[in-house]
Scaffold this motif. Structure first.
Motif: not given
Ligand SMILES: [Zn+2]
Ligand SMILES: [Zn+2]
Length: 274
Positions: A110-120
């Motif tokens: 999840d933001q701000p931890n990572f650039p894309v979310d699991l849904g990607a």
């Protein structure tokens, strides 16, 4: 069954010239049983396993998470096959944490931890939170079943150890668990009974452990006690402390061997057959 070790380190990756033999990636173990692909934990070792699995796509794999401390989930956002449509992943977590496995893995991305979310992730990903004692049965693709049972270990925020049975062979994965003072862990002793391969949290030497009581990890000595008690055929020392260089892990293995001949320290790339 065939077991491949992709990450054998505990707590935090420990790359560098002093750990090249044992490896610096965190927990990830692949088990092949017939055509079934099982993965235990998604530490940073999962990234390299992903590279290998890309060559076999489309794949279906079953991923078991002992718990969701960082060193066991951090490789998941970098697991390339999960971004490939047509692949299918069944994720199993112990329902022993404050959130479900899905919420935790989503939170990590999840933001701000990572650039894309699991849904990607383009693959089909399903989650199942497994209660203690519930067995999971997986089709081995050649008319048989792989059976995975679990037991709780002793670790801050909880942990599950897993027993994998296929065609009469048994592999037990028991990481991130601390032994009890003066008695064996009955649950782990039962889970490990008669195992062909027993992978155990041997993060510390007994000397190191004395300063780390309550951190949720164990020693090679305690692994040997359980292995002897439960009639284990082969003990694998796992989840090495990040401060241990290659020489220190070899020394730990040597000391364990004096107590139990059929023991070895896990290293990245190690392949065992059960
Ligand atoms: Zn760990
Ligand atoms: Zn842990």
């Amino acid at each position: 069954m065939q077991i491949t070790f992709w990450g054998v380190r505990g707590s935090i990756p420990a790359p560098g010239p002093s750990t090249v033999e044992i490896g610096g990636n965190t927990s990830c173990v692949e088990v092949r049983a017939g055509k079934a692909i099982l993965i235990f934990d998604g530490g940073t070792g999962l990234r390299m396993l992903g590279k290998k699995l890309l060559k076999e796509t489309p794949i279906t794999a079953h991923m078991f998470f002992s718990h969701v401390h960082w060193d066991h989930i951090q490789g998941f956002p970098f697991f390339e096959p999960a971004f490939v449509k047509g692949n299918e992943f069944h994720l199993y977590g112990g329902n022993n944490v404050s959130r479900t496995l899905a919420e935790t893995l989503e939170g990590q991305m999840d933001q701000p931890n990572f650039p894309v979310d699991l849904g990607a992730m383009g693959a089909k990903v399903s989650f199942r939170d497994v209660p203690e004692g519930e067995a999971v049965e997986i089709d081995d693709g050649s008319g048989g079943k792989v059976r995975v049972t679990n037991a709780r270990g002793n670790h801050p925020q909880g942990v599950f150890a897993f027993r994998v049975e296929h065609k009469g062979k048994v592999v037990v994965y028991a990481t991130d668990t601390e032994h009890y003072d003066g008695r064996l862990d009955d649950k782990l002793a039962a889970l490990a009974k008669g195992a062909d391969i027993f992978i155990y949290d041997a993060q510390y030497t007994p000397e190191e452990y004395s300063a780390k009581k309550g951190w949720g990890h164990s020693t090679f000595e305690e692994g040997v006690k359980l292995a002897k008690h439960s009639g284990v055929k082969r003990l694998v020392l796992f989840h090495h402390d990040p401060t241990q260089n290659d020489a220190a892990v070899h020394e730990k293995e040597k000391r364990a061997k004096a107590l139990f001949p059929n023991v070895l320290a896990a290293y990245e790339g190690l392949v065992l057959d059960a």
